[in-house]
Design an enzyme around this catalytic site. Structure first.
Site, PDB file in Angstrom:
ATOM      1  CE  LYS A  35      -2.189  -0.942   3.895  1.00  0.00           C
ATOM      2  NZ  LYS A  35      -1.578  -2.345   4.039  1.00  0.00           N
TER       3      LYS A  35
ATOM      4  CG  ASN B 251      -2.089   2.887   7.270  1.00  0.00           C
ATOM      5  OD1 ASN B 251      -2.105   3.174   8.617  1.00  0.00           O
ATOM      6  ND2 ASN B 251      -1.164   1.756   6.963  1.00  0.00           N
TER       7      ASN B 251
ATOM      8  CG  HIS C  94      -4.504  -6.080  10.495  1.00  0.00           C
ATOM      9  ND1 HIS C  94      -3.696  -5.659  11.476  1.00  0.00           N
ATOM     10  CD2 HIS C  94      -4.204  -5.605   9.388  1.00  0.00           C
ATOM     11  CE1 HIS C  94      -2.739  -5.080  10.911  1.00  0.00           C
ATOM     12  NE2 HIS C  94      -3.126  -4.781   9.509  1.00  0.00           N
TER      13      HIS C  94
END
Length: 441
Positions: free
Chosen positions: A118, A141, A188
């Site tokens: 990302k 982020n 996650h």
């Protein structure tokens, strides 16, 4: 009515400061016992009261909205209490989007999510747009909170936002004119429960798109995105013929137009070919020209300390992967480069075996350089491979550069923390780059 901001990390602080600057009543709450003295002074200066050590439900009295930081799970009791009272709960990204769209200044949003890649893809999209002369800002982020970027941004800017699954949990009206879902691997799961819930959260990046928007998705895995929400049109990337693909000869193509050969990319590895293809699709949708995309792909150095190309001399290329602080990260770096490799390993040992590096190095190792406090463990696990022991960092780097032969890659990917000789991995990487720069002269 006041706004409560839950979580005093970078995202929460940015939201609280923005609201206070707008003259709104805001309270910051965090479970830390107390803020650091400098933060306490800054918050007092900004007129932001803080509640530390817990999240008392009394804060929800006269609360018009709760803004939660990405690290706060929506299932947290304080968040559940807000929902039970009918208080809207959003995140900093949603707040930034609200502010941006209210300006109606021609700005646009391009967004990137996925398990891996990302940050590189987000940064690369912004680089390609800027190469085309467009005002682009990388945010989210990977570093700068979106609200900070929006406040500082000029009219007509393109905000390229990296969005994690945690951030996407709290979007509502968020709308990206172009959005990419790069890949999906288990991650996650303690937060999301299972892979399907994690996937559905990632897909929320598309849910407000309309027919004029672009949905960038991997051609090899339609099962990840075929049920994506929103009405955006699909643009696929990957290794088989589609809107952006790399052919069997290693040529990257965008909408049928040749861009460059993969060897012309400064960011190595199959994963970065995929990142480049996705970035090209988003940048083209954002208005970048083909010429600028070609030029930008050739010049993009990668994110700092992540298999970043540092320079070449006499056919020897040097790469800084100081962020490779564990064995898995170093494996990725080894696989990304063709070899032969002169690999610098060592620092503060983390207790894991270095044996997994052995197979990845087979057929591409020139020499290992063991350095730092981890020398005994490295010698135990890999000491039968060609290696030198050079404890001090500077001398180890100079030794690696000196023994490398034409077509070799000198790679700093230590598989260790940096604390034996440096404060952090950034400082270690910066020192490596300084030594490479001196070698290049």
């Amino acid at each position: 009515m006041r706004t409560v901001v839950m979580g005093a990390g970078r995202s929460g602080l940015a939201a609280a400061r923005f609201l206070a600057a707008q003259g709104q009543s805001v309270v910051l709450t965090d479970t830390r016992p107390s803020p650091e003295p400098t933060l306490e002074l800054d918050l007092a200066k900004d007129g932001i009261p803080g509640v530390w050590g817990s999240h008392p439900e009394s804060l929800l009295e006269q609360c018009g909205e709760l803004i939660i930081s990405p690290g706060i799970p929506p299932s947290a009791p304080f968040v559940a209490a807000a929902h039970s009272r009918g208080i809207p709960v959003i995140g900093e990204v949603e707040l930034a989007h609200r502010v941006l769209r209210a300006r109606s200044d021609g700005s646009r949003v391009l967004a990137v999510t996925g398990t891996n890649g990302k940050s590189t893809t987000t940064d690369l999209v912004a680089h390609l747009l800027r190469t085309s002369g467009l005002p682009a800002v990388a945010c989210g982020n990977l570093g700068t909170p979106v609200i900070e970027a929006v406040v500082a941004g000029a009219a007509g800017s393109i905000y390229v936002a990296e969005l994690s699954s945690y951030q996407l949990e709290t979007v509502a009206a968020f709308h990206a004119e172009g959005a990419a879902f790069l890949n999906l691997t288990p991650d996650h799961l303690a937060r999301h429960g299972n892979l399907e819930a994690y996937r559905q959260t990632k897909l929320r990046i598309f849910e407000r798109q309309d027919a004029g928007d672009l949905r960038v998705v991997p051609v090899a895995h339609p099962e990840w995105w075929q049920d994506a929400p929103g009405a955006g049109r699909n643009a696929r990337f990957g290794w088989s013929e589609c809107e952006a693909w790399c052919d069997g000869s290693g040529r990257l193509k965008l909408h049928g137009e040749a861009l460059l050969h993969r060897e012309d990319l400064r960011i190595p590895g199959d994963h970065n070919v995929e990142n480049a293809l996705a970035a090209a699709l988003l940048a083209r949708h954002g208005g970048a020209t083909l010429e600028a995309i070609r030029a930008g792909l050739r010049t993009y150095p990668g994110l700092a300390h992540r298999i970043a190309f540092c320079g070449e001399k006499g056919g020897v290329k040097a790469y800084n992967d100081s962020k490779g602080t564990n064995v898995d990260a170093t494996l990725t770096a080894i696989k990304a480069l063709p070899g032969p490799l002169v690999l610098l390993l060592g620092g503060t040992d983390k207790g894991a075996s270095y044996e997994p590096l052995r197979q990845a190095l087979a057929g591409k190792l020139r020499r290992l350089i063991f350095l730092g406090d981890a020398i005994p463990q490295l010698t135990r696990d890999l000491g039968d491979l060609p290696h030198d022991v050079v404890p001090a960092f500077d001398e180890a780097v100079r030794a690696a550069l000196a023994l490398a032969q034409p077509s070799d890659q000198v790679l700093l990917s230590p598989a260790c923390a940096s604390f034996d000789q440096f404060d952090n991995f950034e400082q270690r990487g910066e020192r490596f780059e300084a030594l490479v720069k001196a070698w290049l002269q």
